[in-house]
Design a protein around this motif. Structure first.
Motif, PDB file in Angstrom:
ATOM      1  N   GLU A   1       0.835  -1.208   0.000  1.00 46.31           N
ATOM      2  CA  GLU A   1       0.000   0.000   0.000  1.00 46.31           C
ATOM      3  C   GLU A   1       0.871   1.261   0.000  1.00 46.31           C
ATOM      4  N   GLY A   2       1.932   1.192   0.774  1.00 50.29           N
ATOM      5  CA  GLY A   2       2.848   2.329   0.809  1.00 50.29           C
ATOM      6  C   GLY A   2       3.493   2.547  -0.553  1.00 50.29           C
ATOM      7  N   LEU A   3       3.915   1.473  -1.198  1.00 51.59           N
ATOM      8  CA  LEU A   3       4.529   1.583  -2.519  1.00 51.59           C
ATOM      9  C   LEU A   3       3.517   2.069  -3.551  1.00 51.59           C
ATOM     10  N   CYS A   4       2.273   1.640  -3.412  1.00 54.02           N
ATOM     11  CA  CYS A   4       1.230   2.109  -4.334  1.00 54.02           C
ATOM     12  C   CYS A   4       1.041   3.620  -4.188  1.00 54.02           C
ATOM     13  N   LYS A   5       1.076   4.124  -2.950  1.00 54.71           N
ATOM     14  CA  LYS A   5       0.959   5.569  -2.730  1.00 54.71           C
ATOM     15  C   LYS A   5       2.135   6.306  -3.357  1.00 54.71           C
ATOM     16  N   VAL A   6       3.330   5.739  -3.129  1.00 59.26           N
ATOM     17  CA  VAL A   6       4.529   6.378  -3.701  1.00 59.26           C
ATOM     18  C   VAL A   6       4.438   6.379  -5.206  1.00 59.26           C
TER      19      VAL A   6
END
Length: 132
Positions: free
Chosen positions: A112-117
């Protein structure tokens, strides 16, 4: 009369007219008793053989029963051991499942964090391209 006098003296004539110290009836009873004793001794010997065979058979059956008992105890102990091993294996697998769930949760959060980034970077790229 002579027989009476001899009888009083303890002397008797047998069927063969031989002079005997014992009364012929007593002699006959003694012979019969001797034969009965011999038969009794023979029967006791047969009884002892039968009882000896029976005791041997019972001893053999007792040994077989003891062997079967030991086999059953061994099988029971083996089953208990297998049950304990399965329980330990189940606990290990449950611990592994919990560990994998935690790892999955970490990966999900990281994703999820990588998707936001990625979304932020794509937005930045789009803004950069539109500004040119």
């Amino acid at each position: 009369m002579a027989k009476d006098i001899l009888g009083e003296a303890g002397l008797h004539f047998d069927e063969l007219n031989k002079l005997r110290v014992l009364d012929p009836e007593v002699t006959q009873q003694t012979i019969e008793l001797k034969e009965e004793c011999k038969d009794f001794v023979d029967k006791i010997g047969q009884f002892q053989k039968i009882v000896g065979g029976l005791i041997e058979l019972i001893d053999q059956l007792a040994k077989e029963a003891e062997n079967e008992k030991m086999k059953a105890i061994g099988a029971r102990n083996l089953l208990k051991s297998i049950a304990k091993q399965r329980e330990a294996q189940q606990q290990q697998l449950q611990a592994l499942i919990a560990e994998k769930k935690m790892q999955l949760e970490r990966y999900r959060v990281e994703y999820e964090g990588l998707c936001k980034v990625e979304a932020e970077q794509n937005e930045f790229i789009d803004q950069f391209i539109f500004q040119k």
